[in-house]
Scaffold this motif. Structure first.
Motif, PDB file in Angstrom:
ATOM      1  N   VAL A   5       8.824   4.332  10.822  1.00 53.73           N
ATOM      2  CA  VAL A   5       8.613   2.639  11.552  1.00 53.73           C
ATOM      3  C   VAL A   5      10.018   2.928  12.034  1.00 53.73           C
ATOM      4  CG1 VAL A   5       9.320   0.764   9.902  1.00 53.73           C
ATOM      5  CG2 VAL A   5       7.719   2.638   9.572  1.00 53.73           C
ATOM      6  N   GLU A   6      10.438   1.817  13.325  1.00 54.05           N
ATOM      7  CA  GLU A   6      11.134   0.841  13.745  1.00 54.05           C
ATOM      8  C   GLU A   6      11.620  -0.438  13.028  1.00 54.05           C
ATOM      9  OE1 GLU A   6      11.453   1.009  18.172  1.00 54.05           O
ATOM     10  OE2 GLU A   6      11.598  -1.422  17.847  1.00 54.05           O
ATOM     11  N   SER A  36       8.198   6.456   3.288  1.00 52.62           N
ATOM     12  CA  SER A  36       7.461   6.492   1.971  1.00 52.62           C
ATOM     13  C   SER A  36       7.548   5.831   1.033  1.00 52.62           C
ATOM     14  CB  SER A  36       8.050   7.932   1.796  1.00 52.62           C
ATOM     15  OG  SER A  36       7.592   8.773   2.970  1.00 52.62           O
ATOM     16  N   GLY A  37       6.632   5.909   0.485  1.00 51.63           N
ATOM     17  CA  GLY A  37       6.920   4.949  -1.019  1.00 51.63           C
ATOM     18  C   GLY A  37       5.400   3.890  -0.817  1.00 51.63           C
ATOM     19  N   THR A  67       1.294  -1.007  -0.497  1.00 52.51           N
ATOM     20  CA  THR A  67       0.028  -0.210  -0.060  1.00 52.51           C
ATOM     21  C   THR A  67       1.131   0.917   0.001  1.00 52.51           C
ATOM     22  OG1 THR A  67      -2.279   1.032   1.313  1.00 52.51           O
ATOM     23  CG2 THR A  67      -0.276   0.271   2.508  1.00 52.51           C
ATOM     24  N   PRO A  68       0.279   2.204  -0.604  1.00 52.75           N
ATOM     25  CA  PRO A  68       1.015   3.757  -0.310  1.00 52.75           C
ATOM     26  C   PRO A  68       1.564   3.732   0.999  1.00 52.75           C
ATOM     27  CG  PRO A  68      -0.529   3.546  -2.455  1.00 52.75           C
ATOM     28  CD  PRO A  68      -1.110   2.486  -1.475  1.00 52.75           C
ATOM     29  N   ALA A  69       1.985   4.966   0.999  1.00 57.91           N
ATOM     30  CA  ALA A  69       2.104   5.611   2.303  1.00 57.91           C
ATOM     31  C   ALA A  69       3.490   6.829   2.357  1.00 57.91           C
ATOM     32  CB  ALA A  69       2.993   4.426   3.411  1.00 57.91           C
TER      33      ALA A  69
END
Length: 226
Positions: free
Chosen positions: A52-53, A76-77, A45-47
């Motif tokens: 993020v850890e 991102s991506g 999914t796009p984000a």
């Protein structure tokens, strides 16, 4: 003088939503769910700006398992989802996820700052497949993704997602039991469609779509009324 003719070539997409991927490979939503849990299809999914850890699991799979954080990065991506999360979103329509997919022994945990809602909310319509993943499956199925004929005509597009609808009916029967009447089932399905978007099928359409399903499960409804 010979005129130059522009030949339209379909654009190579980076990301195919599940509806598009299913049409190109002739797969239903249920089929896609099976491919996902068998790890034959990786869903993403796009984000944008996702914190993020990254870390490792010590004693993975045991009762003493614990996480060892290594670094925190902004991502991102297109991000890959764990099969269990992807399947939950396919079946229910949406979910808030806490982890992204990662190699065995490692993890990627989504960090939410104070005041943010828990988890990263993802809806079914935002799920998709990367080009290289779809291309690999297309090669196995003997489908040419570059062919314009692989795309449906506009008139062939479905107004309602009946595969997802039948998944919801199955969920209802399994977890909540068979409704007391066909009319009650139709009301439930109409409410479900309303929660998914603005287009709700009319009662006559649902009468036809649910006719065979209700005929199979009506005896169970009669038992409950008795």
């Amino acid at each position: 003088m010979k005129e130059d003719v522009m030949v339209h070539r379909p654009m190579r997409k980076l990301f195919y939503d599940l509806s598009d991927a299913g049409r190109r490979l002739d797969l239903s939503l249920v089929d896609i769910g099976a491919f996902v849990v068998e790890r034959k299809m990786r869903v993403c999914t796009p984000a944008a700006g996702l914190l993020v850890e990254f870390g490792l699991w010590e004693n993975e799979g045991s009762v003493d398992q614990y996480a060892v954080a290594e670094e925190v990065r902004e991502v991102s991506g297109l991000v890959d989802l764990r099969p269990q999360d992807a399947l939950a979103i396919i079946q229910s329509g949406s979910a808030a996820i806490e982890f992204l997919d990662a190699a065995s022994g490692s993890y990627r945990r989504i960090i939410r700052t104070e005041g943010d809602p828990p988890g990263f909310a993802v809806r079914r319509e935002n799920l998709g497949v990367r080009h290289e993943v779809l291309q690999k499956l297309a090669d196995e199925f003997g489908v040419d993704l570059a062919e314009p004929t692989a795309l449906p005509r506009l008139g062939a597009l479905r107004t309602h997602d009946w595969d997802a609808c039948m998944l919801e009916v199955s969920r209802l029967f399994y977890f909540e039991g068979v409704p007391e009447s066909k009319a009650a089932l139709i009301r439930h399905v109409q409410a479900w469609f309303a929660s998914q978007g603005p287009k709700v099928p009319d009662e006559s359409t649902l009468q036809k779509k649910l006719k065979d399903t209700w005929a199979m499960f009506a005896p169970e409804a009669r038992k409950r009324r008795a």
